[in-house]
Design an enzyme around this catalytic site. Structure first.
Site, PDB file in Angstrom:
ATOM      1  N   GLY A 127      -2.292 -11.294   1.163  1.00 13.46           N
ATOM      2  CA  GLY A 127      -2.214 -12.447   0.268  1.00 13.46           C
ATOM      3  C   GLY A 127      -0.862 -12.476  -0.422  1.00 13.46           C
ATOM      4  O   GLY A 127       0.111 -11.896   0.053  1.00 13.46           O
ATOM      5  N   GLY A 128      -0.845 -13.135  -1.572  1.00 15.77           N
ATOM      6  CA  GLY A 128       0.411 -13.253  -2.323  1.00 15.77           C
ATOM      7  C   GLY A 128       1.003 -11.911  -2.697  1.00 15.77           C
ATOM      8  O   GLY A 128       2.197 -11.814  -2.999  1.00 15.77           O
ATOM      9  N   GLY A 185      33.694 -18.085  16.875  1.00 19.15           N
ATOM     10  CA  GLY A 185      33.279 -18.075  15.471  1.00 19.15           C
ATOM     11  C   GLY A 185      32.896 -16.676  15.023  1.00 19.15           C
ATOM     12  O   GLY A 185      33.013 -16.329  13.835  1.00 19.15           O
ATOM     13  N   ALA A 186      32.469 -15.860  15.986  1.00 18.22           N
ATOM     14  CA  ALA A 186      32.047 -14.506  15.627  1.00 18.22           C
ATOM     15  C   ALA A 186      33.220 -13.721  15.045  1.00 18.22           C
ATOM     16  O   ALA A 186      33.050 -12.891  14.145  1.00 18.22           O
ATOM     17  CB  ALA A 186      31.474 -13.802  16.836  1.00 18.22           C
TER      18      ALA A 186
HETATM   19  C1  HXC Z   1     -11.853  -6.046  -6.235  1.00  9.01           C
HETATM   20  C2  HXC Z   1     -11.828  -4.823  -4.327  1.00  9.01           C
HETATM   21  C3  HXC Z   1     -10.862  -5.682  -3.765  1.00  9.01           C
HETATM   22  C4  HXC Z   1     -10.410  -6.776  -4.560  1.00  9.01           C
HETATM   23  C5  HXC Z   1     -11.310  -4.165  -2.330  1.00  9.01           C
HETATM   24  N1  HXC Z   1     -12.085  -3.908  -3.394  1.00  9.01           N
HETATM   25  N2  HXC Z   1     -10.580  -5.256  -2.525  1.00  9.01           N
HETATM   26  N3  HXC Z   1     -12.310  -5.017  -5.541  1.00  9.01           N
HETATM   27  N4  HXC Z   1     -10.923  -6.910  -5.776  1.00  9.01           N
HETATM   28  N5  HXC Z   1      -9.506  -7.616  -4.109  1.00  9.01           N
HETATM   29  C6  HXC Z   1     -12.996  -2.800  -3.553  1.00  9.01           C
HETATM   30  C7  HXC Z   1     -14.248  -2.930  -2.694  1.00  9.01           C
HETATM   31  O1  HXC Z   1     -15.199  -3.683  -3.362  1.00  9.01           O
HETATM   32  C8  HXC Z   1     -14.637  -1.479  -2.551  1.00  9.01           C
HETATM   33  O2  HXC Z   1     -15.289  -1.069  -3.726  1.00  9.01           O
HETATM   34  C9  HXC Z   1     -13.325  -0.745  -2.513  1.00  9.01           C
HETATM   35  O3  HXC Z   1     -12.365  -1.650  -3.075  1.00  9.01           O
HETATM   36  C10 HXC Z   1     -12.876  -0.417  -1.124  1.00  9.01           C
HETATM   37  O4  HXC Z   1     -12.998  -1.569  -0.334  1.00  9.01           O
HETATM   38  P1  HXC Z   1     -13.693  -1.537   1.108  1.00  9.01           P
HETATM   39  O5  HXC Z   1     -13.874  -2.944   1.494  1.00  9.01           O
HETATM   40  O6  HXC Z   1     -14.868  -0.647   1.088  1.00  9.01           O
HETATM   41  O7  HXC Z   1     -12.537  -0.830   1.961  1.00  9.01           O
HETATM   42  P2  HXC Z   1     -12.068  -1.161   3.417  1.00  9.01           P
HETATM   43  O8  HXC Z   1     -13.223  -1.281   4.338  1.00  9.01           O
HETATM   44  O9  HXC Z   1     -11.030  -0.142   3.730  1.00  9.01           O
HETATM   45  O10 HXC Z   1     -11.401  -2.606   3.335  1.00  9.01           O
HETATM   46  C11 HXC Z   1     -10.249  -2.784   2.535  1.00  9.01           C
HETATM   47  C12 HXC Z   1      -9.920  -4.284   2.416  1.00  9.01           C
HETATM   48  C13 HXC Z   1     -11.157  -5.061   1.944  1.00  9.01           C
HETATM   49  C14 HXC Z   1      -9.521  -4.785   3.824  1.00  9.01           C
HETATM   50  C15 HXC Z   1      -8.741  -4.424   1.502  1.00  9.01           C
HETATM   51  O11 HXC Z   1     -11.679  -4.409   0.800  1.00  9.01           O
HETATM   52  C16 HXC Z   1     -10.849  -6.472   1.597  1.00  9.01           C
HETATM   53  O12 HXC Z   1     -10.747  -7.324   2.494  1.00  9.01           O
HETATM   54  N6  HXC Z   1     -10.704  -6.759   0.312  1.00  9.01           N
HETATM   55  C17 HXC Z   1     -10.394  -8.063  -0.156  1.00  9.01           C
HETATM   56  C18 HXC Z   1      -8.976  -8.389   0.135  1.00  9.01           C
HETATM   57  C19 HXC Z   1      -8.547  -9.705  -0.452  1.00  9.01           C
HETATM   58  O13 HXC Z   1      -8.943 -10.774   0.058  1.00  9.01           O
HETATM   59  N7  HXC Z   1      -7.803  -9.649  -1.579  1.00  9.01           N
HETATM   60  C20 HXC Z   1      -7.327 -10.781  -2.196  1.00  9.01           C
HETATM   61  C21 HXC Z   1      -6.042 -11.145  -1.466  1.00  9.01           C
HETATM   62  S1  HXC Z   1      -5.315 -12.570  -2.189  1.00  9.01           S
HETATM   63  P3  HXC Z   1     -16.377   0.122  -3.734  1.00  9.01           P
HETATM   64  O14 HXC Z   1     -16.891   0.126  -5.134  1.00  9.01           O
HETATM   65  O15 HXC Z   1     -17.396  -0.245  -2.715  1.00  9.01           O
HETATM   66  O16 HXC Z   1     -15.630   1.366  -3.379  1.00  9.01           O
HETATM   67  C22 HXC Z   1      -4.302 -11.934  -3.315  1.00  9.01           C
HETATM   68  C23 HXC Z   1      -3.627 -13.010  -4.046  1.00  9.01           C
HETATM   69  C24 HXC Z   1      -2.446 -12.496  -4.757  1.00  9.01           C
HETATM   70  O17 HXC Z   1      -4.152 -10.808  -3.495  1.00  9.01           O
HETATM   71  C25 HXC Z   1      -1.766 -13.724  -5.293  1.00  9.01           C
HETATM   72  C26 HXC Z   1      -0.473 -13.419  -5.894  1.00  9.01           C
HETATM   73  C27 HXC Z   1       0.245 -14.685  -6.237  1.00  9.01           C
END
Ligand code: HXC
Length: 524
Positions: free
Chosen positions: A177-178, A412-413
Site C-alpha cells: 500500500g502507501g 548526444g551521449a
Molecule cells: C492491523 C494487522 C495488519 C494491519 C497484519 N496484522 N496486518 N493488524 N493492521 N494492517 C496483524 C494480523 O491481524 C495478525 O495478528 C498479525 O498481524 C500477523 O498477520 P498474519 O496475517 O497472521 O501474517 P501473515 O500470514 O504473514 O500475513 C501478513 C500480511 C497480512 C500479508 C501482511 O497480515 C495482511 O495482508 N495484512 C493486511 C495488509 C494490508 O492490507 N495493509 C494495509 C495496506 S494499505 P495476530 O493477532 O493474529 O497475530 C496501507 C496504506 C498506507 O498501508 C497509506 C499510506 C498513505
C-alpha cells in the site's frame, strides 16, 4: 493531609524490570517462532546484527498504542510494534527503527508513526544517517485515518531529510500500500530474497480489477524490484546479508551533507599501474569488453560496491574508493546493449548522480557510449525526458567530476555523460577514444550518400570502405577533440588510476555553488 509513599529503589527497579521484560517479550514466543520459521530474524535480533555490539540505545520504549481498538482501557502493547533509537555502525552514530512483525504484524498506528517521526527529527537535527528496517502489515486497520496520517507525517520527514542525511531502507518483510512510499523516498532500498515484497495494491486487488492472477513474489518480490523496476538497489539473500550491506553502504557515506565522505587508509598504491588496461579494448570497435573489469582494476583494492546491479545493466553505478576517498562511479557497459543509453539507464544514472552530489561524493565516469537507443519504444516511452534527467543531474552537480573516455563518445551521449562543457572538471581519453557525432559507417551513409548513390554498383562497397577508412583516419582518435580543448589529456590506460587520484587531489578544494533559487525544475 494524607501522604502517599513514593516508591523506593527496590520498587521502581522491579517496575522497570517488569516493563522492560514485557517489551522484550514482543508479540510472544509463538509469534517469534513463526517469524524464525519464515527465515526472518526478530526486530531486536536485526538491531544486534546491524549495530556495533551493545551500542543500541532505545528511545520511546514505554510508548504504547492507544485508542478504542485496545479494549476498555484503550491501552495497547508496549512499543507499538516498532523499536526506535540510535547506536553506532563502525563507531559512527546511526539512527535506526526496526518494525516488529510479532506485534500486530508490525502495523503502523499513531504511536508507531510518532516514534519514527521523532527519530527522523533527531537525525535531521543532529546530522546522522537513518536506517529503517521495514517489516509491517501497513496501516493499522483498527486505527483508521490516524495511521494514514502517521504515514503522511513520515513521508514529509523523509522528504525533508532527503539530501540532508543519508536514508537507507531495508525491506525485510511485507511493505504494501502507501507504505511503500517511505522507502521509495529514501536513498537506498535493500530487499530480502523470498521474505520481502513491495506493492501498491496486492494480489487480491489486482485479481479483482485486472483479472491477473499473480503471487506476492511475482507482483513485487525482491527479484522484480531489483531487475525490472529498479526500486530495490540491492537484493540480499537473507536478513544477515541485508544488514551487512547496510553497514557496507554506510561505510562510504558522510554523516550528512555538510561533511566529506569517510576516508579510509588505503591498502593500495596511488601510483599503481595496470598494464592489463592497455590491452583491454578489443581491436574491433564493435566488440564488447567488460567495463566492470576496468572499474575494479582502477579503484582501491578492486572494491566496487555496485548499486542497482541487476537493473539497466548497460550502465554501471556504484561506490568505490580512490586513494582512500569514496567516489561515485558511473560507467557505461559495452557488454550489454553495447553500452547504449536508454530510458532505464538514463534514469538509473541520473538518480545516482543526484545522490552523489547531495553527499559530496566526487563523480568518476567511464565512458564508451555509442549514443542513445533508437526505436519507437524508446521515443514513445519518453527517452527525451529520461535523457534530460541525466543531463540535468550532471549539469547541476557541483562535486568534482572526472571522465575517462575509453572508446566511443558519440552523439548526444557525449554531451550528457559529464562532458567538459557541462562543467565537468577534467576529461581524460584513452588513445583509442573517438568523439564524434556518430560512428564511421553511419556518418559515411549520411555525408556521402550522393557519392555512394552515383557510384557504379560494382564499385559502391569499395568506395564505402574507403570513405569509412578516411573518416576513421580523420576522426576516430582523441586528438581531434584534444585540439579543440574538449579533452584535457590523452593517457595510457595503465596510468588511469594515478591520473584520477591526482585530479581528485587537485579538486579537493573545489568550491562551486549554483545560483540561488527556490529549486530547479528537473524534468521528472
Ligand atoms: C492491523 C494487522 C495488519 C494491519 C497484519 N496484522 N496486518 N493488524 N493492521 N494492517 C496483524 C494480523 O491481524 C495478525 O495478528 C498479525 O498481524 C500477523 O498477520 P498474519 O496475517 O497472521 O501474517 P501473515 O500470514 O504473514 O500475513 C501478513 C500480511 C497480512 C500479508 C501482511 O497480515 C495482511 O495482508 N495484512 C493486511 C495488509 C494490508 O492490507 N495493509 C494495509 C495496506 S494499505 P495476530 O493477532 O493474529 O497475530 C496501507 C496504506 C498506507 O498501508 C497509506 C499510506 C498513505
Amino acid at each position: 493531609m494524607e501522604t502517599v509513599a513514593t516508591e523506593g529503589p527496590q520498587e521502581w527497579r522491579a517496575r522497570l524490570e517488569a516493563l522492560r521484560g514485557e517489551a522484550r517479550q514482543a508479540g510472544g514466543a509463538a509469534r517469534i517462532e513463526a517469524q524464525h520459521a519464515k527465515g526472518k530474524l526478530t526486530a531486536r535480533e536485526r538491531l544486534e546484527l546491524l549495530l556495533d555490539p551493545g551500542s543500541f540505545v532505545e528511545i520511546g520504549q514505554f510508548m504504547r498504542s492507544r485508542g478504542a481498538a485496545f479494549g476498555e482501557d484503550g491501552v495497547g502493547p508496549l512499543g507499538d510494534g516498532v523499536l526506535t533509537g540510535y547506536g553506532t555502525v563502525a563507531g559512527r552514530l546511526t539512527y535506526v527503527f526496526s518494525q516488529d512483525f510479532t506485534v500486530m504484524g508490525g502495523s503502523l498506528g499513531e504511536a508507531h508513526a510518532a516514534k519514527i517521526c521523532r527519530l527522523l527529527d533527531l537525525a535531521i537535527q543532529n546530522g546522522s544517517p537513518v536506517v529503517g528496517l521495514n517489516d509491517s502489515g501497513g496501516a493499522r486497520i483498527q486505527e483508521g485515518v490516524g495511521s494514514l496520517a502517521g504515514y503522511a507525517d513520515i513521508f514529509l520527514r523523509n522528504t525533508l531529510a532527503s539530501g540532508v542525511v543519508p536514508q537507507i531502507s531495508a525491506i525485510m518483510g511485507p511493505c504494501a500500500g502507501g507504505a511503500v512510499y517511505s522507502p521509495a523516498l529514501t536513498d537506498f532500498v535493500i530487499m530480502c530474497q523470498d521474505t520481502s515484497y513491495m506493492f501498491v495494491t496486492g494480489p487480491e486487488v489486482v485479481r479483482s480489477v485486472t483479472h491477473e492472477d499473480v503471487t506476492s513474489e511475482q507482483l513485487g518480490g525482491a527479484a522484480v524490484h531489483a531487475a525490472q523496476t529498479g526500486v530495490a538497489h540491492f537484493r540480499a539473500q537473507d536478513d544477515e546479508e541485508c544488514l551487512r550491506l547496510v553497514r557496507a553502504l554506510l561505510g562510504y557515506l558522510p554523516q550528512n551533507n555538510l561533511e566529506d565522505p569517510p576516508y579510509v587508509e588505503p591498502d593500495d598504491s596511488p601510483g599503481r599501474e595496470d598494464v592489463g588496461l592497455d590491452i583491454i579494448i578489443p581491436e574491433s570497435p564493435s566488440q564488447p569488453y567488460d567495463m566492470r573489469e576496468v572499474v575494479t582494476r582502477v579503484v582501491d583494492e578492486g572494491h566496487f560496491l555496485e548499486v542497482n546491479a541487476e537493473y539497466a545493466q548497460n550502465i554501471l553505478v556504484g561506490l568505490a574508493r580512490l586513494d582512500g576517498h569514496p567516489v561515485g562511479i558511473v560507467a557505461s557497459q559495452p557488454m550489454v546493449l553495447a553500452g547504449v543509453l536508454d530510458i532505464k539507464a538514463s534514469e538509473k544514472a541520473a538518480r545516482f548522480v543526484r545522490f552523489c552530489d547531495c553527499f559530496n561524493l566526487p563523480l568518476v565516469v567511464f565512458e564508451d557510449v555509442p549514443g542513445f537507443m533508437p526505436g519507437l519504444d524508446q521515443e514513445h516511452g519518453g527517452i527525451i525526458r529520461a535523457g534530460s534527467k541525466l543531463l540535468y543531474a550532471f549539469c547541476e552537480a557541483t562535486v568534482p567530476r572526472l571522465t575517462v573516455i575509453t572508446r566511443k563518445a558519440y552523439g548526444g551521449a557525449y554531451c550528457v555523460m559529464n562532458s567538459l562543457p557541462t562543467r565537468g572538471d577534467l576529461t581524460l581519453a584513452w588513445p583509442m577514444a573517438e568523439m564524434a557525432v556518430m560512428g564511421a559507417e553511419g556518418a559515411v551513409n549520411v555525408i556521402s550518400r550522393r557519392a555512394l548513390a552515383d557510384a557504379p554498383e560494382e564499385e559502391r562497397e569499395a568506395l564505402r570502405a574507403q570513405l569509412v577508412a578516411e573518416y576513421r583516419r580523420r576522426f576516430a582518435h582523441p586528438f581531434a577533440a584534444a585540439e579543440k580543448g574538449l579533452i584535457d589529456d590523452v593517457i595510457e590506460p595503465r596510468h588511469t588510476r594515478a591520473r584520477l587520484i591526482s585530479a581528485l587531489h587537485m579538486l579537493r578544494s573545489k568550491r562551486r555553488r549554483n545560483l540561488s533559487r527556490k529549486h530547479g525544475n528537473i524534468p521528472l
